[in-house]
Design a protein around this motif. Structure first.
Motif, PDB file in Angstrom:
ATOM      1  N   GLN A  92     -45.931   5.108  18.079  1.00 55.41           N
ATOM      2  CA  GLN A  92     -45.388   6.210  18.868  1.00 55.41           C
ATOM      3  C   GLN A  92     -44.240   6.837  18.101  1.00 55.41           C
ATOM      4  N   TYR A  93     -44.397   8.079  17.688  1.00 57.29           N
ATOM      5  CA  TYR A  93     -43.393   8.745  16.861  1.00 57.29           C
ATOM      6  C   TYR A  93     -43.458  10.248  17.105  1.00 57.29           C
ATOM      7  N   VAL A  94     -42.353  10.911  16.790  1.00 56.56           N
ATOM      8  CA  VAL A  94     -42.313  12.376  16.824  1.00 56.56           C
ATOM      9  C   VAL A  94     -41.556  12.833  15.587  1.00 56.56           C
ATOM     10  N   ILE A  95     -42.098  13.821  14.878  1.00 60.13           N
ATOM     11  CA  ILE A  95     -41.490  14.332  13.653  1.00 60.13           C
ATOM     12  C   ILE A  95     -41.131  15.795  13.859  1.00 60.13           C
TER      13      ILE A  95
END
Lengths: 119, 119, 119
Positions: B49-52
């Motif tokens: 789970q990540y956001v860039i």
């Protein structure tokens, strides 16, 4: 260059990981000290094995480590920490009867040795 | 004592984790500032789970944190960072149309309080 | 505020994660520099992909990062590091023929920007 690492006790069931990360990144990017939105990389993972203090009662935690290139003023660091905390508080579930701790740490990264590139 | 922690967005499918770690450890160990190969401990895990950033388009990242006993010169830190980055760039997949960010951070560990032992 | 992060090579099968964390938190809380037991938050996770040095032979590791608010004396940091190491050594399995490395790192957290709250 900011990196954001979040972990939380997995008894905070239903925490909207993706939605919270999206909001966190947006909030951090809006701060004037962040020059390029692309630089902000956030990730979250639940902790499956944890212990919180020695007391009894239902307890949970969520913790963020925001890692910034060294050189920001104490004021900027405090503002970014407060922004992150506000989002954590807004999205973290509060199960009935649980004491949930929210914490944010700002870490300086060594600037001269930092490598940044793209493929 | 060097510890190497690597995480990457799990949209970088096919990243050869074990092969890359082996090459990373070899490269770090070859540096004259590293006295004992046994000390170099590297691990890698994908972020699920990540956001860039806030922009659109396909994005990925790989990030390394190399933690060294405090006291290395800025030159040595930069050399080690460059070595790690070179291996990351060589092994990280570059999916069609994805902007992949590669970063390396060098962290000083507090020497007087560091504990090191063996079973 | 202390945060304790532990990771270990997953070839240390049978490591009693929960029991070890409970003992670690108790030991840290007993130190006079720790004012509130509630503050001590510990988590542990096995590393599934890791490489230890370049040599041959069976190898394992366990590593703890104890993150404290900056300002503790070197003596206090060393005492806390030793306490953590003692518990790690007591609970970590020692498989036949394996060289197991045990390490503890103490990290200072920036005090002015640290956020601490409760839900």
């Amino acid at each position: 260059m900011p990196h954001l690492f979040i972990d939380y006790s997995d008894n905070l069931a239903g925490l909207p990981e993706q939605q919270m990360l999206t909001e966190l990144v947006a909030t951090v990017c809006e701060h004037p000290s962040i020059l390029d939105e692309l630089d902000v990389k956030a990730r979250i993972a639940p902790a499956k094995q944890y212990v919180i203090g020695t007391g009894s009662g239902l307890r949970g935690f969520i913790h963020a480590d925001l890692r910034l290139m060294a050189g920001r003023t104490p004021e900027v660091k405090k503002e970014l920490s407060d922004r992150v905390a506000e989002v954590l508080r807004r999205f973290t579930p509060h199960p009935e009867g649980m004491l949930v701790q929210v914490s944010v740490e700002i870490t300086d990264m060594d600037r001269p040795s930092y490598h940044k590139g793209r493929l």
